[in-house]
Design an enzyme around this catalytic site. Structure first.
Site, mmCIF file in Angstrom:
data_model
loop_
_atom_site.group_PDB
_atom_site.id
_atom_site.type_symbol
_atom_site.label_atom_id
_atom_site.label_comp_id
_atom_site.label_asym_id
_atom_site.label_seq_id
_atom_site.Cartn_x
_atom_site.Cartn_y
_atom_site.Cartn_z
ATOM 1 N NE ARG A 1 4.741 2.010 0.043
ATOM 2 C CZ ARG A 1 5.777 1.859 0.840
ATOM 3 N NH1 ARG A 1 6.972 2.186 0.419
ATOM 4 N NH2 ARG A 1 5.637 1.390 2.061
ATOM 5 C CD1 TRP B 1 0.331 -6.381 -2.929
ATOM 6 C CD2 TRP B 1 0.074 -6.863 -0.760
ATOM 7 N NE1 TRP B 1 0.759 -7.670 -2.726
ATOM 8 C CE2 TRP B 1 0.618 -7.992 -1.406
ATOM 9 C CE3 TRP B 1 -0.177 -6.930 0.613
ATOM 10 C CZ2 TRP B 1 0.917 -9.170 -0.735
ATOM 11 C CZ3 TRP B 1 0.123 -8.106 1.293
ATOM 12 C CH2 TRP B 1 0.672 -9.214 0.605
ATOM 13 C CG ASN C 1 1.401 0.784 4.310
ATOM 14 O OD1 ASN C 1 1.143 -0.410 4.104
ATOM 15 N ND2 ASN C 1 2.617 1.272 4.264
ATOM 16 N N GLY C 2 -0.773 -1.027 6.461
ATOM 17 C CA GLY C 2 -0.402 -1.863 7.613
ATOM 18 C C GLY C 2 -1.478 -2.889 7.864
ATOM 19 C CB CYS D 1 -0.946 0.078 1.193
ATOM 20 S SG CYS D 1 -2.070 -1.308 1.293
ATOM 21 C CG HIS E 1 20.299 -36.948 -2.396
ATOM 22 N ND1 HIS E 1 20.762 -38.192 -2.065
ATOM 23 C CD2 HIS E 1 21.394 -36.191 -2.646
ATOM 24 C CE1 HIS E 1 22.085 -38.195 -2.087
ATOM 25 N NE2 HIS E 1 22.500 -36.990 -2.441
ATOM 26 C CD GLU F 1 18.087 -12.523 -6.366
ATOM 27 O OE1 GLU F 1 17.531 -12.965 -5.357
ATOM 28 O OE2 GLU F 1 17.673 -11.540 -6.991
ATOM 29 C CD GLU G 1 10.515 -10.844 -7.849
ATOM 30 O OE1 GLU G 1 11.710 -10.573 -7.821
ATOM 31 O OE2 GLU G 1 9.721 -10.417 -7.004
ATOM 32 C CE LYS H 1 14.977 -10.919 -8.630
ATOM 33 N NZ LYS H 1 15.421 -10.172 -7.526
ATOM 34 C CE LYS I 1 11.867 -2.480 -4.904
ATOM 35 N NZ LYS I 1 12.664 -3.540 -5.533
HETATM 36 O O1 M6R Z 1 12.981 -4.404 0.991
HETATM 37 P P1 M6R Z 1 13.566 -5.750 1.296
HETATM 38 O O2 M6R Z 1 14.913 -5.940 0.708
HETATM 39 O O3 M6R Z 1 13.533 -6.066 2.767
HETATM 40 O O4 M6R Z 1 12.580 -6.772 0.597
HETATM 41 C C1 M6R Z 1 12.740 -8.149 0.777
HETATM 42 C C2 M6R Z 1 11.970 -8.934 -0.267
HETATM 43 O O5 M6R Z 1 10.604 -8.649 -0.174
HETATM 44 C C3 M6R Z 1 12.435 -8.625 -1.686
HETATM 45 O O6 M6R Z 1 13.796 -8.825 -1.821
HETATM 46 C C4 M6R Z 1 11.692 -9.503 -2.716
HETATM 47 O O7 M6R Z 1 12.035 -10.831 -2.527
HETATM 48 C C5 M6R Z 1 12.003 -9.032 -4.126
HETATM 49 N N1 M6R Z 1 10.793 -8.665 -4.790
HETATM 50 C C6 M6R Z 1 12.670 -10.039 -4.993
HETATM 51 O O8 M6R Z 1 13.001 -9.499 -6.226
#
Ligand code: M6R
Length: 612
Positions: A27, A73, A97-98, A2, A508, A485, A492, A489, A607
């Site tokens: 956000r 969100w 927001n929260g 949000c 395994h 990673e 998502e 990437k 984000k």
């Molecule tokens: O703001 P942060 O680095 O704490 O966020 C952590 C994760 O939410 C963030 O890295 C998320 O996994 C990304 N969207 C991945 O690309």
């Protein structure tokens, strides 16, 4: 999670709010709404979908100088116009927001007073609560409500009988504000303020801000006035725009050489010893003394998502160089493991936003248990930065795309610098050894430029991935951390299921999932484990996998074992993960784009994750 914004001043509020919401959309983007004071009282417009939809819904000539706006969100209640913010109850209209954790109990209590919520949200219950406590004294009502609310919140609140004024309070969720020539403005993130001011302040938890056109008044929890502590951002409005790139993600991938320079170079000093001059990392300007790294019995790294994957690389580096145990914990699990913490434990939290609720909670636990705390954070003045004993800012610049790219490589660079300095401070590296490693880190940056020139190659091979329904990343050691990673990437933003596997672990159980044409991205950047990696590649190849090999140019691998091979620019193995990370980012980017998806704002995600 949000985005919220409030404006009161000498401009058209609807325009300011819409511009701000467009900046904050990363956000959350399932619905959006605004409320503005007009001649006829408060006018609210809200809709499902993105800010562009909201813009199309606004009545022509909406004339206002004060209002609040929200991009959502969903947490409580589905995506619907009714659940979109702002929410109004009686004289109170608010955005939130929260998460209000005790909203069910409060709802039951408030329903007994004759109030009936129309939405399924926790936020509307907060509006009802404040309205029930309001007798003309807004601050008293907000304080009394805050005392009853459990959970996290940032609120911007309009009282129908106080036109031109916005009240704000926060706990756990961010709010930054400024008073400038345009008026008074408050938002979840500095990016929404940037077109009006480079100066801003962070609203302290439990402070109440009262915004009017001519200024912002702050009141502390004890009712006494307080004064904002203004900071200045070093980047300008163009840093948060696309600047000719199709997507923020593409732009941020290309910004990595500069971002890495900003992370590394200010921390490099010339060190003189016995007539020789060495290049060493130094954190004096960050106020991080060597003692933070000395007499340690262990290190715990805790973070979420991509930031945690950077931490996995940190573990490899620390264990190699410091020879003390390092664990990496998912921040949302950390508290429930009853972690063993003491003054000889260093807890490193990592976060781009500095607002991730689970990471913040892990940090608070570490501090309360007396552990040493160091945070690697990108956003200046964020909650994690403010609450950590020591902060290492990555200075990657604003990252807008939901998929983290430049923040990740900047976090990696931070871990390298910290590991080198810590090893030097503990006598595990001599000045000469530390200097050689630091030079290696600096000379890695040009290799990123060369990977960025591989656009055609990564685009071409991504075409082979667009129709995949499952995909695997495999690697060993540093390459396993990198596989994790690469996998997040890709999934998502492309919505293709993928998994990261330690290459030796496949047999395994998971090898049963490797069938003809399942793509396997094999990372083999480390010469010491290359023969073992080649064996693992042969195992998947024998099951018909479509293999994409990312490796060093001099690595000897039979051509029959892969379909595509990407040779990384020559570099010391220690630093190969940087270039390889950029290759994986490009593959994810092209795959998402070629599948026609929303690269910057993938479905269901946001984000900044400010809820637990
Ligand atoms: O703001 P942060 O680095 O704490 O966020 C952590 C994760 O939410 C963030 O890295 C998320 O996994 C990304 N969207 C991945 O690309």
């Amino acid at each position: 999670m949000c985005g919220i914004i409030g404006f009161t001043g000498g401009r058209n509020a609807a325009g300011v709010l819409l511009d701000g919401l467009a900046e904050l959309e990363y956000r959350g983007y399932d619905s959006a709404g605004i409320s503005c004071f007009t001649q006829n009282g408060i006018t609210t417009v809200k809709t499902v979908g993105k800010v562009a939809n909201l813009k199309a819904c606004l009545p022509p000539g909406l004339n206002s100088s004060c209002g609040i706006g929200h991009t959502r969100w969903a947490t409580h209640g589905g995506v619907s116009q009714t659940n979109a913010h702002p929410h109004t109850c009686g004289r109170v209209t608010l955005i939130h927001n929260g998460i209000i954790e005790n909203y069910l109990a409060l709802r039951e209590e408030l329903e007994k007073t004759g109030r009936t919520p129309v939405s399924q949200t926790d936020s509307e219950i907060a509006a009802m609560l404040i309205d029930s406590l309001y007798d003309g004294d807004a601050q008293a009502a907000i304080r009394a409500a805050a005392a009853r609310l459990e959970g996290a919140y940032a609120f911007c609140i309009l009282f129908a009988d106080q036109p031109g004024t916005i009240y704000c309070i926060r706990k756990g969720s961010p709010l930054v504000a400024c008073h400038c020539e345009a008026g008074s403005i408050i938002a979840s993130d500095m990016v929404a303020l940037l077109r009006y001011s480079k100066d801003y302040f962070v609203l302290e938890e439990n402070q109440i801000a009262r915004l009017n056109a001519d200024g912002i008044a702050l009141t502390g929890a004890d009712g006494t006035p307080s004064f904002p502590d203004y900071q200045t951002v070093t980047w300008d409005v163009s840093s948060a725009q696309k600047n000719g790139f199709k997507h923020y993600m593409e732009k941020e991938i290309h910004e990595q050489p500069e971002a890495l320079s900003r992370t590394i170079t200010p921390r490099i000093i010339k060190y003189h010893e016995n007539g020789a001059v060495y290049t060493l990392p130094d954190f004096s300007a960050d106020c991080i003394p060597d003692s933070v790294f000395q007499k340690l019995s262990r290190i715990i790294i805790t973070a979420c998502g991509t930031a945690m994957h950077a931490g996995m690389m940190g573990k490899v580096l620390f264990e190699r160089l410091l020879r003390i145990p390092v664990t990496v914990d998912i921040a949302s699990e950390f508290r429930y493991q009853d972690p063993i913490l003491d003054e000889n434990t260093l807890v490193i939290t990592v976060s781009q936003s500095g607002e991730t609720a689970d990471t913040l909670a892990a940090l608070r636990l570490a501090r309360s248990a007396g552990a040493r705390t160091l945070s690697i954070v990108n956003v200046k003045g964020s909650s994690i930065a403010r609450e950590s004993e020591h902060v290492f800012y990555t200075h990657a610049g604003p990252e807008i795309a939901v998929a983290s790219t430049k923040a990740y490589t900047a976090q990696l660079a931070a871990f390298y610098l910290i590991a080198f300095r810590a090893a030097f401070a503990n006598g595990r590296l001599t000045a000469a050894e530390c200097s050689a490693r630091t030079d290696g880190l600096l000379s890695m940056i040009p290799s990123i430029h060369r990977v960025l020139e591989m656009k055609e190659v990564t685009e071409k091979l991504s075409r082979h991935l667009t129709r995949a329904s499952d995909l695997f990343f495999i690697g060993r050691g540093m390459d396993y951390a990198l596989s994790c990673e690469g996998s997040i990437k890709l999934k998502e933003i492309s919505y293709i299921h993928s998994e990261a596997y330690a290459a030796g672990e496949l047999k395994h159980g998971t090898l049963s999932l490797i069938t003809a044409d399942v793509p396997v991205i094999a990372l083999a950047t480390q010469h010491d484990v290359l023969p073992k990696m080649v064996s693992n590649i042969k195992e998947v190849r024998a099951r018909g996998a479509f293999v994409i090999l990312v490796t060093a140019a001099d690595a000897v691998v039979e051509e029959s074992q892969y379909d595509y091979r990407i040779d990384l620019p020559a570099t010391d193995d220690w630093f190969a993960p940087f270039a390889a990370a950029v290759v994986l980012q490009l593959i994810a980017y092209h795959t998402s784009y070629l599948r026609g998806l929303d690269v910057d704002q993938p479905r269901h995600l946001a984000k900044s994750v400010t809820v637990e």
